[in-house]
Motif scaffolding. Structure first.
Motif, short mmCIF file in Angstrom:
data_model
loop_
_atom_site.label_atom_id
_atom_site.label_comp_id
_atom_site.label_asym_id
_atom_site.label_seq_id
_atom_site.Cartn_x
_atom_site.Cartn_y
_atom_site.Cartn_z
N ARG A 7 0.83 -1.20 0.00
CA ARG A 7 0.00 0.00 0.00
C ARG A 7 0.87 1.26 0.00
NH1 ARG A 7 -4.77 1.40 4.46
NH2 ARG A 7 -5.37 3.43 3.57
N GLU A 8 1.95 1.25 0.78
CA GLU A 8 2.84 2.41 0.82
C GLU A 8 3.54 2.61 -0.53
OE1 GLU A 8 4.07 2.50 5.56
OE2 GLU A 8 5.13 1.18 4.18
N LEU A 9 3.99 1.52 -1.13
CA LEU A 9 4.65 1.62 -2.43
C LEU A 9 3.70 2.12 -3.51
CD1 LEU A 9 6.79 -1.62 -2.25
CD2 LEU A 9 7.69 0.71 -2.43
N ASP A 10 2.45 1.71 -3.43
CA ASP A 10 1.46 2.21 -4.38
C ASP A 10 1.26 3.72 -4.19
OD1 ASP A 10 1.17 -0.30 -5.46
OD2 ASP A 10 -0.68 -0.77 -4.36
N GLY A 11 1.26 4.16 -2.93
CA GLY A 11 1.14 5.59 -2.67
C GLY A 11 2.33 6.37 -3.20
N VAL A 12 3.53 5.81 -3.04
CA VAL A 12 4.73 6.44 -3.58
C VAL A 12 4.65 6.52 -5.10
CG1 VAL A 12 7.23 6.17 -3.86
CG2 VAL A 12 6.17 5.77 -1.62
N GLY A 25 5.83 -0.88 -14.18
CA GLY A 25 5.69 -2.08 -13.37
C GLY A 25 5.58 -1.74 -11.91
N ASP A 26 5.31 -2.74 -11.08
CA ASP A 26 5.16 -2.51 -9.65
C ASP A 26 6.47 -2.01 -9.05
OD1 ASP A 26 2.53 -3.29 -9.60
OD2 ASP A 26 2.96 -5.37 -9.03
N LEU A 27 6.34 -1.02 -8.19
CA LEU A 27 7.51 -0.45 -7.52
C LEU A 27 7.91 -1.36 -6.36
CD1 LEU A 27 9.06 2.19 -8.04
CD2 LEU A 27 7.72 3.23 -6.18
N ARG A 28 9.21 -1.59 -6.23
CA ARG A 28 9.76 -2.38 -5.14
C ARG A 28 10.71 -1.50 -4.33
NH1 ARG A 28 9.97 -4.93 -9.85
NH2 ARG A 28 12.21 -4.53 -10.16
N ARG A 36 22.00 7.26 9.66
CA ARG A 36 21.90 7.49 11.10
C ARG A 36 20.87 8.56 11.42
NH1 ARG A 36 24.19 3.58 10.79
NH2 ARG A 36 26.00 2.76 11.91
N SER A 37 20.23 9.12 10.39
CA SER A 37 19.23 10.16 10.61
C SER A 37 18.02 9.84 9.77
CB SER A 37 19.81 11.53 10.26
OG SER A 37 18.87 12.54 10.48
N ASN A 38 18.03 10.22 8.50
CA ASN A 38 16.94 9.82 7.61
C ASN A 38 17.13 8.38 7.15
OD1 ASN A 38 15.38 12.20 7.49
ND2 ASN A 38 16.91 13.15 6.18
N LEU A 39 16.01 7.73 6.83
CA LEU A 39 16.06 6.40 6.24
C LEU A 39 16.20 6.54 4.73
CD1 LEU A 39 13.12 4.77 8.23
CD2 LEU A 39 15.56 4.67 8.76
N THR A 40 17.02 5.69 4.13
CA THR A 40 17.27 5.74 2.70
C THR A 40 16.86 4.42 2.07
OG1 THR A 40 19.16 7.21 3.07
CG2 THR A 40 18.99 6.16 0.91
N PHE A 41 15.92 4.49 1.13
CA PHE A 41 15.44 3.31 0.43
C PHE A 41 15.83 3.37 -1.04
CE2 PHE A 41 12.64 3.64 4.05
CZ PHE A 41 12.37 2.32 4.42
N ARG A 42 16.14 2.21 -1.59
CA ARG A 42 16.25 2.10 -3.04
C ARG A 42 14.92 1.62 -3.59
NH1 ARG A 42 20.66 -0.44 -7.24
NH2 ARG A 42 19.19 -0.86 -8.93
N LEU A 43 14.43 2.31 -4.60
CA LEU A 43 13.19 1.94 -5.27
C LEU A 43 13.52 1.44 -6.67
CD1 LEU A 43 11.03 5.09 -4.37
CD2 LEU A 43 11.15 2.92 -3.11
N ASP A 94 2.18 13.53 5.63
CA ASP A 94 2.43 12.25 6.30
C ASP A 94 1.47 11.14 5.86
OD1 ASP A 94 4.30 13.72 7.66
OD2 ASP A 94 3.26 13.69 9.60
N ASP A 95 0.63 11.41 4.87
CA ASP A 95 -0.48 10.50 4.57
C ASP A 95 -0.05 9.19 3.90
OD1 ASP A 95 0.28 12.13 2.43
OD2 ASP A 95 -1.63 11.87 1.40
N VAL A 96 1.12 9.17 3.26
CA VAL A 96 1.54 7.96 2.54
C VAL A 96 2.41 7.06 3.41
CG1 VAL A 96 2.81 7.07 0.54
CG2 VAL A 96 1.37 9.11 0.31
N LEU A 97 3.44 7.65 4.03
CA LEU A 97 4.40 6.86 4.81
C LEU A 97 4.39 7.19 6.29
CD1 LEU A 97 7.57 6.93 2.49
CD2 LEU A 97 5.74 5.22 2.57
N GLY A 98 3.55 8.12 6.70
CA GLY A 98 3.60 8.56 8.09
C GLY A 98 4.66 9.61 8.31
#
Length: 342
Positions: A7-12, A25-28, A36-43, A94-98
């Motif tokens: 659900r969060e990935l669909d919102g992104v 295609g579907d986002l992963r 150590r501060s922000n979280l970093t994701f690879r999409l 904050d509606d997609v990931l908090g």
């Protein structure tokens, strides 16, 4: 938050599409290490890759974790010769990931964060990497921030005074759990800095967290190393460029290993000393390093508060792992280092 739900990935995906970039295609998503501060994701989709930055959901400190600031910095600098990831999308609600999040293009390059990664570089390439690092920082400081639309990115004057006020205010929040003797060191350093604030002779874009492991490097043939992108702009602002050099040099202190939780590349004896690193920056065309000891002391205070903030998030249960349980031990060492510089 270390995993992203469907659900969060669909919102992104919806946010990216609205910004003009539609995943194929579907986002992963997967969490990248090292934050150590922000979280970093690879999409990833079926063809492309991006990087998403978002704050932790708990244990945040005021004015930290500013992904919107990061995004605005790289978007503006994308029009210059300073290498930054391409800006893709910003979502401040904050509606997609908090929490808010920002997305940039994925840049291919080598990270040099650990001693092991540093050991993969011979002395010649390491020297080239440091030269490229300083040349890039000097180029950043030469950018006309008004011309690229960052005239409201920060006040241009009284930078050291504002920094001391900011980090002193942060200490009042995150330093409460430290013993009295550590609090005494913090008060002493802040008081002495108040009496010896560095004067400001230049104004420019300040990265705020500049060092080798906040860049991606590329090997150009056998004879050159280039900075492919400068990342982690959450502390960027308009201010005194000398502060950037001082911050970079203070990260050379071995106590920084306690913040990372393992021997890191930037504290290695193979890298230049503080004095040589500063001289290399000036040689690359950077600004004159006026009142450098005072800038170093202020940088030590800033890093002490950042380490205390990491400890604060660990105590709040918002983070765990290497560095989070040892960062607090670095706080008195950084405070003592700042007092020694004065």
């Amino acid at each position: 938050m270390t995993e992203l739900t469907r659900r969060e990935l669909d919102g992104v995906t919806e946010v990216m599409t609205a910004a003009g970039t539609t995943p194929r295609g579907d986002l992963r998503g997967r969490l990248l290490t090292g934050g150590r501060s922000n979280l970093t994701f690879r999409l990833d989709d079926d063809a492309d890759a991006w990087v998403m930055r978002t704050p932790p959901r708990a244990g945040r400190t005021p004015s930290a974790h500013d992904v919107a600031r990061e995004f605005r910095a790289i978007k503006a600098l994308g029009r210059t010769d300073v290498p930054v990831p391409p800006a893709v999308a910003l979502h401040e609600d904050d509606d997609v990931l908090g929490a808010p999040f920002a997305i940039s293009g994925f840049v291919e390059g080598h990270t040099v964060q650990t001693q092991e990664q540093l050991d993969a570089l011979d002395d010649t390439r390491l020297s080239m990497a440091i030269e490229a690092l300083n040349a890039t920082l000097a180029a950043l400081h030469a950018v006309d921030h008004v011309a690229i639309g960052l005239e409201r990115f920060g006040r241009p004057d009284a930078y050291a005074e504002r920094q001391l006020r900011r980090w002193r205010g942060q200490w009042d929040i995150v330093g409460a759990s430290f013993p009295d003797e550590v609090a005494t060191l913090a008060t002493a350093l802040a008081t002495r800095l108040t009496d010896r604030l560095p004067t400001q002779a230049a104004t420019g874009i300040v990265h705020g967290d500049y060092r080798l492991d906040n860049t991606l490097i590329q090997f150009v043939g056998k004879d050159d190393v280039a900075v492919a992108a400068v990342v982690d702009w959450e502390l960027s602002t308009i201010g005194d460029p000398v502060a950037d050099v001082a911050n970079m040099c203070v990260y050379r202190d071995p106590a920084f290993d306690l913040v990372i939780g393992t021997p890191c590349a930037w504290t290695s004896d193979r890298l230049p000393s503080v004095e040589d690193l500063a001289a290399s920056y000036e040689k690359a065309g950077g600004v004159a390093l006026r009142d450098f000891d005072e800038h170093l002391a202020l940088a030590y205070f800033k890093l002490a508060v950042i380490a205390a903030g990491i400890d604060h998030r660990q105590r709040a249960g918002a983070a765990h792992g290497p560095g989070f349980d040892t960062a607090g031990q670095a706080v008195p060492l950084f405070l003592e280092g700042g007092l020694a510089r004065l």
